[in-house]
Design a protein around this motif. Sequence first.
Motif, short mmCIF file in Angstrom:
data_model
loop_
_atom_site.label_atom_id
_atom_site.label_comp_id
_atom_site.label_asym_id
_atom_site.label_seq_id
_atom_site.Cartn_x
_atom_site.Cartn_y
_atom_site.Cartn_z
N THR A 1 6.62 56.68 -2.51
CA THR A 1 5.60 56.63 -1.47
C THR A 1 5.60 57.98 -0.79
O THR A 1 6.63 58.66 -0.73
CB THR A 1 5.93 55.53 -0.43
N LYS B 1 12.87 42.84 -1.62
CA LYS B 1 12.69 42.44 -0.22
C LYS B 1 14.05 42.34 0.43
O LYS B 1 15.08 42.28 -0.25
CB LYS B 1 11.95 41.11 -0.15
N ASN C 1 7.43 46.45 -13.27
CA ASN C 1 7.39 46.93 -11.90
C ASN C 1 7.70 45.77 -10.99
O ASN C 1 7.17 44.67 -11.18
CB ASN C 1 6.00 47.48 -11.57
N ARG C 2 8.57 46.02 -10.03
CA ARG C 2 8.97 44.91 -9.15
C ARG C 2 9.04 45.42 -7.73
O ARG C 2 8.91 46.62 -7.45
CB ARG C 2 10.35 44.38 -9.56
N GLN C 3 9.29 44.47 -6.81
CA GLN C 3 9.48 44.81 -5.41
C GLN C 3 10.74 44.14 -4.90
O GLN C 3 11.04 42.99 -5.25
CB GLN C 3 8.28 44.35 -4.59
N SER D 1 17.53 40.06 -4.09
CA SER D 1 16.47 39.54 -4.94
C SER D 1 17.02 39.14 -6.29
O SER D 1 18.03 39.66 -6.75
CB SER D 1 15.38 40.59 -5.13
N PRO E 1 12.68 54.28 -8.21
CA PRO E 1 11.77 53.98 -7.10
C PRO E 1 10.36 54.41 -7.42
O PRO E 1 10.13 55.39 -8.15
CB PRO E 1 12.35 54.81 -5.94
N VAL F 1 9.24 46.74 2.16
CA VAL F 1 9.17 46.20 0.81
C VAL F 1 9.31 47.40 -0.13
O VAL F 1 8.50 48.32 -0.06
CB VAL F 1 7.83 45.46 0.55
N PHE F 2 10.30 47.38 -0.94
CA PHE F 2 10.61 48.57 -1.75
C PHE F 2 10.11 48.35 -3.17
O PHE F 2 10.57 47.44 -3.87
CB PHE F 2 12.12 48.82 -1.74
N SER F 3 9.20 49.20 -3.58
CA SER F 3 8.66 49.07 -4.94
C SER F 3 9.48 49.92 -5.89
O SER F 3 9.80 51.07 -5.58
CB SER F 3 7.21 49.53 -4.96
N ARG G 1 10.61 50.30 -10.36
CA ARG G 1 10.36 49.86 -11.73
C ARG G 1 11.67 49.80 -12.49
O ARG G 1 12.63 50.50 -12.17
CB ARG G 1 9.36 50.78 -12.43
#
Lengths: 411, 402
Positions: free
Chosen positions: B378, B342, B338-340, B346, B375, B314-316, B318
């Motif tokens: 992480t 999948k 901010n979104r994710q 999407s 991005p 799941v890639f977070s 903004r």
Amino acid sequence: MKRFPFLARQRQIAMYGSRQLGCIVSVLILIVFFSNCTEAQTVFSFNGVGAVIQRFDARSRGMGGSGRALVDGENFSSANPALLAAFLRASLNSFYSVQLRSLNDAKKNHYNFTDGDIGAFQLVLPIRRGTVLGIGLEPVSILNFELVDMVGTGTLQHELTVEGSGGIQALSLGIGYRASRKVYLGARLDLIAFGTINETWTKIYNDPSILFSQDLILRSHRGILPTLGVIYTPNRSWSVGFDIQAGQKVRQTRKLRNLFHGLGIDNEIKSESNVRFPFKLGSGMVYTTGYRWLVALDAERAFWAQTEKGRHDTINLSGGLLYRTGNQDLLVESKRIELMAGIHYRSLYFQTVSGLQISEIGGSLGLAVPLGRGSSKFRYVVELGKRGDVIRSGISEGFILQTLSFSGWVR
Amino acid sequence: MKSKKNLYLKDWMRRLVNIVILLVFTLFWACEKVTKNPIGSDFIGRNSGSAFELPRVPLSKGNPRFEGIIPQSLGEGEELLLGRMNGFVYRSLLRFEVDLDSMGIEENSIDELKIESLSLSLSVRSSQNKGKNDISIGKPGIPWDELSTFVDTLSGIETEVHFVPIQGALAVLKGDSVLMVDLPESFIKSALVSGPSNVEIELILLPDESSDFILELISGDALDLLESENRPKVEIHYSMEGKELRYVTEIKEDTYWGERFRGGPNLDQLFLSTGIVYSSILHFKLPNSIPIGSTINSVKLELDVNDEYSFFDVFSFRIDQITIDPLTGDSTFVVIENRQLKQGGSNFDLSLSFRPIVQNWLSKRYSNHGLVLRPVQTYSKMEWVALRNANLRLIYSTPPNF
């Protein structure tokens, strides 16, 4: 004074008129202050500049909207400015209307609406012998319209709500001059500088992910509408009157503000154009037996068709009578009550989808009660009528209009 | 006179009271609830404006933007990446220890040791094999450990890692589940002979230049119960004094890193990545056909994820608005949402936050400098997303005719 002995007696005995009037005006102000009603008018009023106001006072309304030749110094109707010339004392007039409307459409739907209205506020000031000034804040047109309808199909289907309100107000400046014992002249300028017609168009979409839109259209007007009038009284029983209003252009400024304008995100769109008011001719005739009875007939023709495509020329026909109780001599105590009745036929200028003209018929009854021994009066008028036709115009609108008016001398 | 006056006043009061009662009555009569008029839509006589959907406002310009490299130590993660894709290359380092005592080899009998086979097995968690997947094996020429970042913090670019290829070493992907690395016996024999009793063997695995694949391998730090059984292992088959023996040991340390290959991703490819941070700038030009005064009712950003060239769970990220100071020319990114992302693409409804921005572009109060997708970093693994077919879906309504 010698020429008008009857009126001199009125002046002597009206000791309490101004105090009463002050009380009445205070009550009226309280009503205005506490009244949060929207303005009243017809469902047809969304077109053009709204529904044009008949420039008659409560007494004339009680007589079906007739009386433009009733020159007795108590007629506050501004349809004919020559009526001012008959006033001998400074006087004040205001009125308030409430209306119940009953709508029927072709699908046999039926709805009732009630709303209230503040009418004109007028002051008459004799300034010298034979010359009278009239100042008033008067509505020229009024608009009240609300609609909810489902528009569109599919994902873009939305509920459209249209709300229109407001109208055109004018500062009315009139002058009347009694040229002779039989001739009254008058002129009036309606300075259109007040009042805004506001329209709010809201679209709420069935799909909740599509946010609503709301567009506000503001229309303001600037211009001058001149009217001339003349009344001729060949004898004590008869009088005839004529008035003419020149067709004029009024500058209309339109502003469109969408939802984001209030947030400072989008710009206001402004445009201007001329709005034409029609050339109007009015005439009236009054016959009175003296104190007891009075009959009036009026006719008016306005050439709206020349102002914009789709509009219709209008004709107003009205007739009424007035009956006074009591003793003519004011020194004699008696109950002097006025009873009024009238009928009218009016055609309206509005553009319609069908192209057919809307007409209105109605009748009225009225009652005037004196306050004190002066000329102060409280008037109550009920008008009943019907506008439109389900077959010809898709909708018929029945109405019951109550008017309450206070008028009297100003000390 | 006085009695007449009193009578008059009483009469007047009575009338006034009647009038006030009538006024109050009409006031309440008039002030009933006013319902909206459902009749009369035919009397508007003007166009109320319409709603339109633009299902596709395509990108007028879109390109990736290199934002820098975040020094990340990836040695303590549960995966190792190996491969080459999207202009990035991923290399893994492994260190294992051979204990002669555990092998039963005494120092004076090492000459009798015969290595039959030496293999390293790595379990594959996931793979994207697009093209050739040739892997080279070498001996690294730099000191490293699991906390190494392979980024020059002064220059902000990748560190060059030297290595010496191991002749005769071969890496073979068996099915989709195991990567077997066979090392020549001479490689370890020489280490065992010359070294102390505990010998550390280091390897670097790297994809060939023409490769186009990604392997996600289970690392030596995998904690999951099932995966822990599949940690990297070294297996030595050897014979000693006529006996055939087998020695198995787990990896002692491992890590991986990524670096750009030939400048990184193509400039016409929309790309988001962590570690080697790439954002994507999107510029949508609104059509001139939208009338002034229109209201934007809905804004949806549609992003199609190219799963074959992406690597993420799941890639977070903004979504920022790009603003440029007209005086200085400086760019500023202002967070919108901010979104994710999948797998499988999407569709983001940005109406609440983005609608005013598009309205600003439409009214030309603010210049349209586009959006940037950035991005959310992480620090535990490298991930990336290859995007395609980005477009805006707009719904707008025109104002009524006035």
